[in-house]
Design a protein around this motif. Structure first.
Motif, short mmCIF file in Angstrom:
data_model
loop_
_atom_site.label_atom_id
_atom_site.label_comp_id
_atom_site.label_asym_id
_atom_site.label_seq_id
_atom_site.Cartn_x
_atom_site.Cartn_y
_atom_site.Cartn_z
N PHE A 241 0.84 -1.22 0.00
CA PHE A 241 0.00 0.00 0.00
C PHE A 241 0.86 1.25 0.00
O PHE A 241 0.56 2.24 -0.68
CB PHE A 241 -0.93 0.02 1.22
N ASN A 242 1.94 1.22 0.77
CA ASN A 242 2.82 2.38 0.82
C ASN A 242 3.44 2.67 -0.55
O ASN A 242 3.51 3.82 -0.97
CB ASN A 242 3.92 2.16 1.87
N GLU A 243 3.86 1.60 -1.25
CA GLU A 243 4.45 1.79 -2.58
C GLU A 243 3.41 2.32 -3.57
O GLU A 243 3.69 3.24 -4.34
CB GLU A 243 5.02 0.47 -3.12
N LEU A 244 2.21 1.71 -3.53
CA LEU A 244 1.15 2.15 -4.46
C LEU A 244 0.81 3.61 -4.22
O LEU A 244 0.66 4.39 -5.16
CB LEU A 244 -0.09 1.26 -4.29
N ALA A 245 0.67 3.98 -2.96
CA ALA A 245 0.30 5.36 -2.64
C ALA A 245 1.42 6.33 -2.99
O ALA A 245 1.17 7.43 -3.48
CB ALA A 245 -0.07 5.46 -1.16
N THR A 246 2.67 5.91 -2.74
CA THR A 246 3.80 6.76 -3.07
C THR A 246 3.84 7.01 -4.58
O THR A 246 4.03 8.14 -5.04
CB THR A 246 5.12 6.11 -2.61
N ASN A 247 3.64 5.94 -5.36
CA ASN A 247 3.61 6.10 -6.82
C ASN A 247 2.47 7.01 -7.25
O ASN A 247 2.65 7.86 -8.12
CB ASN A 247 3.45 4.72 -7.49
N ALA A 248 1.31 6.82 -6.64
CA ALA A 248 0.15 7.65 -6.99
C ALA A 248 0.43 9.12 -6.68
O ALA A 248 0.02 10.02 -7.43
CB ALA A 248 -1.09 7.16 -6.25
N ALA A 249 1.12 9.37 -5.56
CA ALA A 249 1.41 10.75 -5.17
C ALA A 249 2.46 11.38 -6.08
O ALA A 249 2.50 12.58 -6.28
CB ALA A 249 1.86 10.80 -3.72
N LYS A 250 3.33 10.51 -6.63
CA LYS A 250 4.39 11.03 -7.50
C LYS A 250 3.91 11.22 -8.94
O LYS A 250 4.15 12.24 -9.54
CB LYS A 250 5.57 10.05 -7.51
N TYR A 251 3.28 10.17 -9.46
CA TYR A 251 2.94 10.20 -10.89
C TYR A 251 1.45 10.03 -11.17
O TYR A 251 0.98 10.33 -12.24
CB TYR A 251 3.65 9.06 -11.65
N GLY A 252 0.71 9.51 -10.22
CA GLY A 252 -0.66 9.08 -10.50
C GLY A 252 -1.72 10.04 -10.01
O GLY A 252 -1.51 11.26 -9.92
N ALA A 253 -2.85 9.46 -9.62
CA ALA A 253 -4.04 10.24 -9.32
C ALA A 253 -3.86 11.18 -8.12
O ALA A 253 -4.54 12.19 -8.02
CB ALA A 253 -5.21 9.29 -9.05
N LEU A 254 -2.94 10.84 -7.22
CA LEU A 254 -2.77 11.71 -6.06
C LEU A 254 -1.77 12.83 -6.32
O LEU A 254 -1.41 13.59 -5.42
CB LEU A 254 -2.31 10.88 -4.85
N SER A 255 -1.31 12.94 -7.58
CA SER A 255 -0.33 14.00 -7.88
C SER A 255 -1.02 15.24 -8.44
O SER A 255 -0.36 16.24 -8.69
CB SER A 255 0.70 13.48 -8.90
N ALA A 256 -2.32 15.18 -8.66
CA ALA A 256 -3.01 16.32 -9.26
C ALA A 256 -4.37 16.54 -8.60
O ALA A 256 -4.96 15.60 -8.06
CB ALA A 256 -3.20 16.09 -10.75
N ALA A 257 -4.83 17.79 -8.68
CA ALA A 257 -6.15 18.10 -8.13
C ALA A 257 -7.21 17.32 -8.90
O ALA A 257 -7.09 17.14 -10.11
CB ALA A 257 -6.41 19.60 -8.23
N GLY A 258 -8.21 16.84 -8.21
CA GLY A 258 -9.30 16.13 -8.88
C GLY A 258 -9.06 14.64 -9.02
O GLY A 258 -9.94 13.90 -9.42
N GLY A 259 -7.84 14.20 -8.71
CA GLY A 259 -7.55 12.77 -8.81
C GLY A 259 -8.17 11.99 -7.66
O GLY A 259 -8.47 12.54 -6.60
N ARG A 260 -8.38 10.71 -7.89
CA ARG A 260 -9.07 9.92 -6.88
C ARG A 260 -8.51 8.50 -6.86
O ARG A 260 -8.21 7.92 -7.91
CB ARG A 260 -10.57 9.88 -7.23
N VAL A 261 -8.36 7.95 -5.66
CA VAL A 261 -7.98 6.54 -5.53
C VAL A 261 -9.05 5.85 -4.71
O VAL A 261 -9.47 6.36 -3.66
CB VAL A 261 -6.62 6.38 -4.81
N SER A 262 -9.50 4.71 -5.19
CA SER A 262 -10.44 3.94 -4.42
C SER A 262 -9.80 2.59 -4.07
O SER A 262 -9.24 1.90 -4.91
CB SER A 262 -11.73 3.75 -5.24
N VAL A 263 -9.83 2.26 -2.77
CA VAL A 263 -9.28 0.99 -2.30
C VAL A 263 -10.45 0.14 -1.80
O VAL A 263 -11.23 0.60 -0.97
CB VAL A 263 -8.27 1.20 -1.15
N SER A 264 -10.56 -1.07 -2.32
CA SER A 264 -11.66 -1.92 -1.88
C SER A 264 -11.19 -3.36 -1.82
O SER A 264 -10.13 -3.70 -2.37
CB SER A 264 -12.85 -1.79 -2.84
N TRP A 265 -11.94 -4.19 -1.13
CA TRP A 265 -11.60 -5.62 -1.12
C TRP A 265 -12.84 -6.45 -0.92
O TRP A 265 -13.87 -5.97 -0.42
CB TRP A 265 -10.57 -5.92 -0.02
#
Lengths: 329, 122
Positions: A241-265
């Motif tokens: 989870f830490n790696e996925l979130a770090t990547n998202a914050a660097k390059y993915g949905a968490l790096s820009a306004a309006g981006g969204r991550v949904s975690v489910s199981w």
């Protein structure tokens, strides 16, 4: 409460030998004469060894209770050690008592010289520490286990520091990357050994992902059924989870306004945990760096420890990862 | 010829670290594997020149792997947090070099090198 030393002092100074005083001693106690005959015994002696007063008083110690006190170590204590020293404290005897089974006893003996004649008495207290000894063994094992676990944890942190890349990055970047992983490791430990809700997947995701939810973008943990995981699985998922979130914050949905991550199981067929990480609304998805240490860590964590499978999709609307983990082995 | 080393270690980060370290120093790594069963399966295929064993694999001890290696005359070193691993995992581990946990890298490399040098030539 009175102990042998107190009783000794009272008997010595006031020349009394009252049953009342003997009975105040919480531990089994015998008052023996020079020939090791029982002069007196405390109530707890009768209770502990399930004997009555009449079959005890006046008897020679080694013939008491069908000779259950005829123990070689006790004989040598009373016949060899005591005559040459004033007191013996907490002498340990392991013995199988016919009425009680195997017990560990601590014997304390003290010679009491009679002021009026040359004779002496012997105070002998017998403390049953069998349960205490058993608890000590269990405690030793627990300490051994904890020591091992601690060394292992330090070793994992050591490997993490060694594996976090140093090429083409500043010391500050290295530190951030290492501390992010270190925090994920600590979070997994905390949750694995928490007093309540130990090993809970929801608690883990909330804790690990909390630092990544911020202004302008959303990180949503969808409600899912409760899943309890082993400490090892928790550690692996925490790092993933830490790696996925770090990547998202660097390059993915968490790096820009309006981006969204949904975690489910969800749990499939009662035997497989399927976790979905779905990003949307972020910048255009870039080609992945498959050789990076972060993705190697994700893949290894999932295959090596979780015996699971990782599916990744670099869709145009956002990165998506599916992690399938068998719950029963 | 490139020398081979089997790594048995249940913690994936430590396993990754050991693998990378040994590869950087010219070894060809077999595994790493996390369980006795996986290790024994690899030994059926091809014997490594040496092995590096963690002792406590979480749910099991590494003992059967050490015994299999001993039976096939493959030397091994131990990387364990235990000070005296033979007390937990059997006499077969007594006398093997323990490079510790975390492993001191120089000591680990020297220990494996020494195991190879000790081997009879041929």
């Amino acid at each position: 409460m009175m102990n042998v030393e107190d009783l000794y002092r009272i008997l010595r100074t006031s020349h009394v030998q009252a049953q009342g005083i003997v009975d105040t001693i919480p531990d089994p106690l015998l008052v023996l004469d020079e020939s090791l005959r029982v002069q007196n015994a405390s109530r707890s002696f009768f209770e502990t060894f399930r004997v009555d007063r009449y079959e005890t008083i006046g008897q020679q110690l080694f013939t008491l209770g069908n000779g259950q006190w005829d123990i070689p170590e006790l004989r040598s204590l009373l016949q060899d050690v005591i005559p040459r020293s004033v007191a013996v404290v907490n002498f340990r005897v392991e013995h199988d008592f016919p009425s009680l089974g195997p017990r560990t006893m601590l014997l304390t003996a003290r010679t009491l010289f009679h002021p009026d004649n040359a004779g002496h008495l012997l105070l002998l207290s017998i403390v049953d520490v069998t349960d205490q000894a058993r608890r000590d063994v269990a405690k030793d094992m627990l300490f051994g286990e904890l020591r091992h676990r601690m060394k292992n944890l330090l070793s994992v942190a050591h490997s993490m520091a060694r594996l976090t890349p140093v090429e083409d990055r500043s010391a500050e970047e290295y530190r951030e990357a290492f501390l992010g992983r270190f925090a994920a490791l600590i979070a997994a430990q905390d949750i694995a050994f928490a007093e309540d809700s130990a090993g809970d997947l929801k608690t883990l995701t909330e804790r690990v992902l909390a630092p990544f939810s911020g202004e302008g973008h959303g990180l949503v943990i969808e409600p899912g059924e409760p899943v309890e995981l082993t400490p090892k699985s928790l550690t692996s998922l925490s790092l993933v989870f830490n790696e996925l979130a770090t990547n998202a914050a660097k390059y993915g949905a968490l790096s820009a306004a309006g981006g969204r991550v949904s975690v489910s199981w969800r749990i499939e067929d009662g035997e497989r945990l399927r976790i979905t990480w779905a990003e949307s609304g972020g910048p255009a998805v870039v080609s992945p760096d498959r050789k990076g240490y972060g993705s190697e860590l994700i893949r290894t964590a999932i295959s090596y420890t979780l015996h699971g499978q990782l599916g990744q999709e670099y869709a145009s609307d956002g990165y998506r990862a599916e992690i399938a983990v068998p719950l029963v082995e | 010829m490139q020398r081979t080393v089997l790594i048995v270690e249940d913690e994936f980060l430590i396993a990754m670290h050991l693998q990378r370290l040994l590869e950087e120093h010219g070894w060809r790594v077999i595994g790493p594997v996390a369980t006795v069963r996986a290790a024994l399966r690899l030994l059926e295929e091809k014997l490594p020149d040496v092995a590096l064993l963690d002792v406590n694999l979480g749910r099991e001890m590494v003992t059967p792997v050490a015994e299999a290696l001993r039976a096939r005359s493959v030397p091994f070193a131990i990387a364990s947090a235990y000070e005296r691993p033979e007390r937990f995992a059997g006499e077969v581990l007594a006398g093997a070099v323990n490079v510790g946990k975390p492993a001191v890298e120089r000591r680990l490399l020297a220990a494996l090198r020494q195991l190879i040098d000790r081997e009879p030539v041929g």
